[in-house]
Write an enzyme that holds these catalytic residues in place. Structure first.
Site, PDB file in Angstrom:
ATOM      1  CD  GLU A 348      -2.796  -1.346   2.345  1.00  0.00           C
ATOM      2  OE1 GLU A 348      -3.925  -1.826   2.185  1.00  0.00           O
ATOM      3  OE2 GLU A 348      -2.386  -0.970   3.455  1.00  0.00           O
ATOM      4  CB  VAL A 349       4.121   2.001  -1.396  1.00  0.00           C
ATOM      5  CG1 VAL A 349       5.028   3.211  -1.589  1.00  0.00           C
ATOM      6  CG2 VAL A 349       4.670   1.087  -0.317  1.00  0.00           C
TER       7      VAL A 349
END
Length: 557
Positions: A348-349
């Protein structure tokens, strides 16, 4: 909300020459042939092979000091097993009992009472359990003969002790203990079976973590995945970057390195590995409290600053603290976390902060990199650091989804997203931890609307076409993300659904296809947890961790 659970699980081929049988996750051959669920006593998780040997139960009479019921061969010693004997004596024999009359058993027939369990071990090394530790064991309880537990390792002996503890019952009417006469041959389907706890969304006191570790071996789980830090808090003491824990919720909601070492040792004594996770480069806002320069800017904190050498210098020093800078080896565990797996997150970057922060955007442009290239660079550098410190990096599915075969082949891919092609992951040679979340059969335990039978219907190797490929699935976890749990409700949120996961990870695949066949045993296991002081919610709750709906026996809720 963002978070990562896991993917596929795999069968391990275990050769057990010392007891003459072999087991494979999807195709198992035992002393008695194929698995026969109707022959198994009420043990959770279900053993590979369990055969009742006939006759009435055998009465058990421990000595005045119940720990003396367990014995090792002459000349053998094991501090780990001695501690386990003391624990299990209290667990198995909580009530006072009446002695049988001389010459026979007053309650359960003419045979002599059982007065001891002899524990025989092939490998006495107990320095630390590993991913390759052999947990196989055999257990024989026969009328008129000493009971015997044989195990390849001391950690396998722990699994056998747990099985024996579930065979013993207490008859309140006659105040006597007994066990069925049984021959069990057992080994796990997957080597990596665990629970993730999240101490970043809510702080979990050390006492609460130890209580959770206590409960894991009851279901033969052997991994505590410790999600240590996240955007909300950084409770860990770093000696090389001492201001990092300024990101804790409060000065008292922190873990000293001595605290951490005590948890790892507590887990070792119970045959539980601790795999720590420091998620990076995303989920990192709390890192910025002590060291703002490792974040893009005060107003845009995540992901960590890929353009700053200081970012990687601090991560490198932190890894050295975690690992001791070298691999663990037999008899020589290294670092605060001796386990060979070091979880580096990577999920989830959102690289928007790199684009919007002039210094980072300028550095990327100067290097001829896109933000996605910057993400790849970060993942590669921290993975190389883990390998240099003698560890295998574990990274969430997004890392594989981005970079496929460009990942270091030693990387373990932790699959939590249903769209990740697990077959592709293992075909490319990567090993997998699998527990997909946010689905109808989610192993994310924060999904409170997913009941135990849905959890039980999820197989770690589902969709993986061959047993050979499934062998690259190491196992999985129940993922207890911490947004809505703390020490007040974590146990009843985890249990008994975690037991369903545990059986899917331990027992033969063909024995765990029908939830209805497991329901009676699960009720008994939940009651057993309550007897042992574990706050397990009712099995039939429509929503996890709810209170019992009405008065009644624990066996019917």
């Amino acid at each position: 909300r963002p978070n990562r659970p896991q993917p596929v699980l795999m069968p391990a081929l275990i050769f057990l020459a010392h007891i003459g049988w072999a087991a494979n996750s999807d195709q198992t051959v035992g002393l008695g042939g194929s698995f026969s669920p109707q022959q198994a006593p009420s043990v959770w998780p279900l053993p590979f092979s369990s055969n009742l040997t006939g006759g009435p139960p055998v009465q058990i009479e421990p000595p005045a000091d119940p720990a003396g019921f367990f014995g090792l061969p002459a000349g053998s010693s094991s501090p780990l097993l001695a501690a386990a004997f003391s624990r299990y004596a209290k667990t198995i024999f909580p009530h006072s009992w009446r002695q049988a009359p001389a010459g026979g058993s007053r309650v359960f027939g003419p045979s002599s009472p059982l007065t001891s369990l002899l524990v025989l071990v092939g490998d006495w090394d107990e320095s630390h359990p590993t991913l390759r530790t052999d947990e196989s064991y055999s257990l024989d309880v026969r009328s008129g003969q000493p009971a015997a537990l044989r195990a390849a390792t001391v950690f396998g002996a722990l699994r056998g002790l747990e099985t024996f503890s579930q065979l013993v019952t207490f008859d309140f009417d006659v105040e006597a203990y007994s066990s069925p006469c049984v021959a069990i041959r057992d080994a796990p389907r997957f080597p990596h079976r665990g629970l993730m706890i999240d101490t970043a969304r809510h702080f979990e006191p050390v006492a609460a973590i130890r209580a959770m570790v206590d409960s894991l071996p009851y279901a033969k789980l052997n991994v505590l995945h410790w999600h240590m830090v996240d955007a909300q808090s950084f409770p860990f003491q770093s000696r090389t970057s001492p201001r990092l824990w300024e990101g804790a919720f409060s000065p008292s909601e922190r873990y000293t390195q001595a605290d951490v070492a005590s948890v790892v040792e507590y887990a070792r004594l119970r045959g539980v590995r601790v795999m720590v996770e420091f998620d990076m480069p995303g989920h990192n806002d709390a890192w910025c409290a002590g060291y703002p320069s490792i974040c893009p800017s005060a107003s845009c904190k995540s992901p960590l600053n890929v353009a700053a050498n200081e970012t990687f210098d601090r991560i490198s020093a932190l890894m050295h603290e975690l690992t001791g800078g070298r691999p663990s080896s037999r008899g020589a565990p290294s670092g605060l976390f001796p386990d060979e797996l070091l979880h580096l997150g990577g999920d989830e970057v959102n690289t928007g902060c790199w684009d919007s922060t002039p210094s980072v955007a300028g550095w990327l442009k100067e290097k001829g990199l896109t933000t996605d290239d910057g993400y790849a660079l970060f993942v590669r550098r921290v993975g190389e650091m883990a390998v240099a410190n003698g560890r295998r990096p574990v990274q969430w599915a997004e890392v594989f989804d981005h970079f496929k075969a460009r990942l270091d082949p030693r990387t373990v891919v932790h699959v939590w997203k249903g769209q990740t092609n697990v077959t592709q992951v293992v075909e490319l040679g990567y090993q997998v931890i699998r527990n997909v979340g946010y689905s109808a059969h989610s192993w994310y335990l924060d999904n409170l609307n997913i009941n135990w039978s849905a959890v039980y219907s999820n197989d770690p190797c589902e969709g993986v076409p061959t047993a050979a490929l499934c062998a690259s699935v190491l196992g999985g976890h129940g993922e207890m993300w911490g947004e809505t749990v703390d020490a007040s409700d974590v146990e009843q949120t985890v249990w008994p659904r975690l037991a369903a996961i545990a059986e899917k990870l331990w027992s033969p695949r063909e024995a765990t296809t029908e939830p209805v066949a497991a329901l009676g045993r699960l009720h008994q296991f939940r009651c057993r947890l309550l007897e042992r002081g574990v706050r397990a919610a009712p099995v039939l709750n429509p929503s996890a961790r709810g209170a019992p709906p009405r008065p009644g026996s624990c066996y019917g809720q």
